[in-house]
Design a protein around this motif. Sequence first.
Motif, PDB file in Angstrom:
ATOM      1  N   TYR A   1      -3.419  11.719   1.494  1.00 21.04           N
ATOM      2  CA  TYR A   1      -3.339  13.055   2.097  1.00 21.04           C
ATOM      3  C   TYR A   1      -2.028  13.746   1.729  1.00 21.04           C
ATOM      4  CZ  TYR A   1      -2.550  16.531   5.764  1.00 21.04           C
ATOM      5  OH  TYR A   1      -2.257  17.674   6.443  1.00 21.04           O
ATOM      6  N   LEU A   2      -0.893  13.052   1.898  1.00 17.06           N
ATOM      7  CA  LEU A   2       0.401  13.656   1.589  1.00 17.06           C
ATOM      8  C   LEU A   2       0.545  13.943   0.092  1.00 17.06           C
ATOM      9  CD1 LEU A   2       2.759  11.599   3.934  1.00 17.06           C
ATOM     10  CD2 LEU A   2       2.135  14.019   4.150  1.00 17.06           C
ATOM     11  N   HIS A   3      -0.051  13.088  -0.731  1.00 19.50           N
ATOM     12  CA  HIS A   3      -0.030  13.310  -2.173  1.00 19.50           C
ATOM     13  C   HIS A   3      -0.739  14.609  -2.519  1.00 19.50           C
ATOM     14  CE1 HIS A   3      -2.076  12.666  -6.196  1.00 19.50           C
ATOM     15  NE2 HIS A   3      -0.810  12.510  -6.526  1.00 19.50           N
ATOM     16  N   GLN A   4      -1.894  14.842  -1.897  1.00 22.48           N
ATOM     17  CA  GLN A   4      -2.650  16.065  -2.162  1.00 22.48           C
ATOM     18  C   GLN A   4      -1.984  17.283  -1.549  1.00 22.48           C
ATOM     19  OE1 GLN A   4      -5.389  16.377  -4.156  1.00 22.48           O
ATOM     20  NE2 GLN A   4      -4.910  14.252  -4.677  1.00 22.48           N
ATOM     21  N   LEU A   5      -1.491  17.142  -0.338  1.00 29.87           N
ATOM     22  CA  LEU A   5      -0.913  18.285   0.379  1.00 29.87           C
ATOM     23  C   LEU A   5       0.398  18.738  -0.256  1.00 29.87           C
ATOM     24  CD1 LEU A   5      -1.434  20.053   2.902  1.00 29.87           C
ATOM     25  CD2 LEU A   5       0.025  18.477   4.186  1.00 29.87           C
ATOM     26  N   SER A   6       1.207  17.782  -0.670  1.00 34.48           N
ATOM     27  CA  SER A   6       2.528  18.107  -1.202  1.00 34.48           C
ATOM     28  C   SER A   6       2.488  18.595  -2.649  1.00 34.48           C
ATOM     29  CB  SER A   6       3.435  16.880  -1.122  1.00 34.48           C
ATOM     30  OG  SER A   6       2.964  15.847  -1.986  1.00 34.48           O
ATOM     31  N   GLY A   7       1.458  18.194  -3.396  1.00 32.08           N
ATOM     32  CA  GLY A   7       1.405  18.543  -4.803  1.00 32.08           C
ATOM     33  C   GLY A   7       2.275  17.661  -5.672  1.00 32.08           C
ATOM     34  N   LEU A   8       2.874  16.622  -5.081  1.00 33.40           N
ATOM     35  CA  LEU A   8       3.705  15.696  -5.847  1.00 33.40           C
ATOM     36  C   LEU A   8       2.836  14.868  -6.786  1.00 33.40           C
ATOM     37  CD1 LEU A   8       6.061  14.385  -3.004  1.00 33.40           C
ATOM     38  CD2 LEU A   8       6.694  15.928  -4.866  1.00 33.40           C
ATOM     39  N   SER A   9       3.372  14.525  -7.929  1.00 30.65           N
ATOM     40  CA  SER A   9       2.636  13.698  -8.870  1.00 30.65           C
ATOM     41  C   SER A   9       2.582  12.264  -8.371  1.00 30.65           C
ATOM     42  CB  SER A   9       3.306  13.734 -10.241  1.00 30.65           C
ATOM     43  OG  SER A   9       4.585  13.107 -10.183  1.00 30.65           O
ATOM     44  N   THR A  10       1.677  11.481  -8.948  1.00 24.73           N
ATOM     45  CA  THR A  10       1.579  10.065  -8.596  1.00 24.73           C
ATOM     46  C   THR A  10       2.907   9.357  -8.867  1.00 24.73           C
ATOM     47  OG1 THR A  10      -0.794   9.987  -9.046  1.00 24.73           O
ATOM     48  CG2 THR A  10       0.405   7.891  -9.123  1.00 24.73           C
ATOM     49  N   ALA A  11       3.518   9.671 -10.006  1.00 25.64           N
ATOM     50  CA  ALA A  11       4.800   9.048 -10.357  1.00 25.64           C
ATOM     51  C   ALA A  11       5.882   9.404  -9.352  1.00 25.64           C
ATOM     52  CB  ALA A  11       5.221   9.480 -11.757  1.00 25.64           C
ATOM     53  N   ALA A  12       5.863  10.638  -8.859  1.00 30.15           N
ATOM     54  CA  ALA A  12       6.874  11.066  -7.891  1.00 30.15           C
ATOM     55  C   ALA A  12       6.730  10.313  -6.568  1.00 30.15           C
ATOM     56  CB  ALA A  12       6.769  12.574  -7.652  1.00 30.15           C
TER      57      ALA A  12
ATOM     58  N   SER B   1       0.814  -1.220   0.000  1.00 32.45           N
ATOM     59  CA  SER B   1       0.000   0.000   0.000  1.00 32.45           C
ATOM     60  C   SER B   1       0.842   1.262   0.000  1.00 32.45           C
ATOM     61  CB  SER B   1      -0.932   0.003   1.221  1.00 32.45           C
ATOM     62  OG  SER B   1      -0.194   0.192   2.419  1.00 32.45           O
ATOM     63  N   MET B   2       2.068   1.177   0.532  1.00 27.83           N
ATOM     64  CA  MET B   2       2.880   2.391   0.623  1.00 27.83           C
ATOM     65  C   MET B   2       3.455   2.826  -0.728  1.00 27.83           C
ATOM     66  SD  MET B   2       6.224   1.043   2.693  1.00 27.83           S
ATOM     67  CE  MET B   2       7.512   0.010   1.951  1.00 27.83           C
ATOM     68  N   LEU B   3       3.285   1.995  -1.753  1.00 26.15           N
ATOM     69  CA  LEU B   3       3.831   2.344  -3.062  1.00 26.15           C
ATOM     70  C   LEU B   3       2.994   3.389  -3.783  1.00 26.15           C
ATOM     71  CD1 LEU B   3       5.898   1.793  -5.331  1.00 26.15           C
ATOM     72  CD2 LEU B   3       4.374  -0.031  -6.146  1.00 26.15           C
ATOM     73  N   THR B   4       1.676   3.387  -3.609  1.00 20.95           N
ATOM     74  CA  THR B   4       0.801   4.260  -4.394  1.00 20.95           C
ATOM     75  C   THR B   4       0.098   5.302  -3.525  1.00 20.95           C
ATOM     76  OG1 THR B   4      -1.150   2.839  -4.144  1.00 20.95           O
ATOM     77  CG2 THR B   4       0.351   2.343  -5.970  1.00 20.95           C
ATOM     78  N   PRO B   5      -0.299   6.428  -4.113  1.00 18.14           N
ATOM     79  CA  PRO B   5      -1.025   7.452  -3.352  1.00 18.14           C
ATOM     80  C   PRO B   5      -2.371   6.969  -2.822  1.00 18.14           C
ATOM     81  CG  PRO B   5      -0.143   8.385  -5.367  1.00 18.14           C
ATOM     82  CD  PRO B   5       0.046   6.900  -5.457  1.00 18.14           C
ATOM     83  N   ILE B   6      -2.990   5.983  -3.498  1.00 12.54           N
ATOM     84  CA  ILE B   6      -4.306   5.505  -3.055  1.00 12.54           C
ATOM     85  C   ILE B   6      -4.193   4.229  -2.227  1.00 12.54           C
ATOM     86  CG2 ILE B   6      -5.516   6.554  -4.989  1.00 12.54           C
ATOM     87  CD1 ILE B   6      -5.648   3.758  -6.278  1.00 12.54           C
ATOM     88  N   GLY B   7      -2.974   3.806  -1.917  1.00 15.16           N
ATOM     89  CA  GLY B   7      -2.795   2.569  -1.160  1.00 15.16           C
ATOM     90  C   GLY B   7      -3.183   2.686   0.293  1.00 15.16           C
ATOM     91  N   ASN B   8      -3.073   3.877   0.853  1.00 19.15           N
ATOM     92  CA  ASN B   8      -3.521   4.102   2.232  1.00 19.15           C
ATOM     93  C   ASN B   8      -3.922   5.557   2.395  1.00 19.15           C
ATOM     94  OD1 ASN B   8      -0.974   5.518   2.854  1.00 19.15           O
ATOM     95  ND2 ASN B   8      -0.074   3.467   2.799  1.00 19.15           N
ATOM     96  N   ALA B   9      -4.644   5.833   3.452  1.00 21.64           N
ATOM     97  CA  ALA B   9      -5.236   7.161   3.617  1.00 21.64           C
ATOM     98  C   ALA B   9      -4.186   8.251   3.776  1.00 21.64           C
ATOM     99  CB  ALA B   9      -6.176   7.146   4.826  1.00 21.64           C
ATOM    100  N   HIS B  10      -3.108   7.969   4.521  1.00 25.89           N
ATOM    101  CA  HIS B  10      -2.125   9.031   4.745  1.00 25.89           C
ATOM    102  C   HIS B  10      -1.309   9.332   3.487  1.00 25.89           C
ATOM    103  CE1 HIS B  10       0.257   5.407   5.824  1.00 25.89           C
ATOM    104  NE2 HIS B  10       1.279   6.083   5.364  1.00 25.89           N
ATOM    105  N   ASN B  11      -1.120   8.343   2.621  1.00 24.47           N
ATOM    106  CA  ASN B  11      -0.450   8.615   1.347  1.00 24.47           C
ATOM    107  C   ASN B  11      -1.308   9.523   0.474  1.00 24.47           C
ATOM    108  OD1 ASN B  11       1.974   7.332   1.669  1.00 24.47           O
ATOM    109  ND2 ASN B  11       1.616   5.754   0.142  1.00 24.47           N
TER     110      ASN B  11
END
Length: 396
Positions: free
Chosen positions: A148-159, A136-146
Amino acid sequence: MRRKFADWLKDETVFAVALVLAIASCFIVPPDAQYATYIHMNTIVQLVALMIVVCGWQRVGLFHIIGSKLLGRSHTERGLVLTLISLTFFSAMFITNDVALVTFVPFAISVLAMANMRERTCLVVTLMTIGANVGSMLTPIGNAHNLYLHQLSGLSTAAVMGIMAPYSATAAALLVIVTCVVFGNRKIGSLDSVDSDDIERSVLAPSTDMQPDEVRTMGFGGWRTWVYGVLFVICLLGVDGIVDKWLMLGLVVVVMIACDHRTLRKVDYFLPLTFAAFFVFIGNMRRVPEFYSIAASLVGSHPISLGVGFSQIISNVPTTLLLSGFSDAWRPLIIGTNLGGMGTLIASMASLVSYKSVTRTYRRQKGQYLLTYTAVNILFLVVLLGLAAIIEPTGI
């Protein structure tokens, strides 16, 4: 009434703590116009939409169908265990670690009993749980905190995937090594005469409360699987900002009402409410200069270590929400809070799903499971922290 409240508090401890903290912080910083900026609506909306779609898939039995088909091809102990671990590892990348464990751990316990491998249950479920957490830690949708951090940081899914790929790959390799060393190629004769449909029927017998596969067992599945697949793609587009979040949520809710309105009642809404409560608490505490300066200094110095350490005590989702309020060092925060999901039983709240499933079936194995789970998790955590020290020496 008192018993019901106690049961609710036991099930929703994290939400209760978050709510108390949020209310207490309101006395420190009285409500004002800035409160409206606290809630990160992108995360909340996307989380709810994904939860609804995945719950819909659960109710049509999609994941059990996939699992039973794969297990029908396993003929040795090693092959069976690798298949079970793979189910949680890969599915968690898309349906979150807790859903993967809710779905496949009870399934695995039934299959292990059929294969006369009951004595291996604690170790196999432990490896499946680690598989779900590191997958789950590999993808932004694998867990809730990922998410959140994906949205907050503005990092792309690939990043985000690029940051966690070395850790997920290393953990996957370690899972394969441990499985190959511990489990042999002994034939599982008891499963040879059982086809995938028989395996599926064995673990899909409807329970009295009719969950989570009640739609399929009642004969209402089929086409819904494909409709939910389209909704899932829309959710992925929403996560990357291609589809408007409100349009995404509206489509999911309307389609789900038309397909299976009961799904909306099965979703665990306390998770997004927990996020909202923590947002209020952190938003208020950031406005207290003394608290902010101390917290920012600590998080800025050792983000990975703090992420791992705090997660062992309060779990990684609250840790993520807390630390992200005082640091924008996104890369080490993503690594620390994800690696922090290993270690103690509460480091990742999803791990409690596995514990409850095992101890509900084998009540006398609580101690054995805790010992096995802790020992194996420490091994994985030490290895991955060593890797982090090499890749991110300044973030440790």
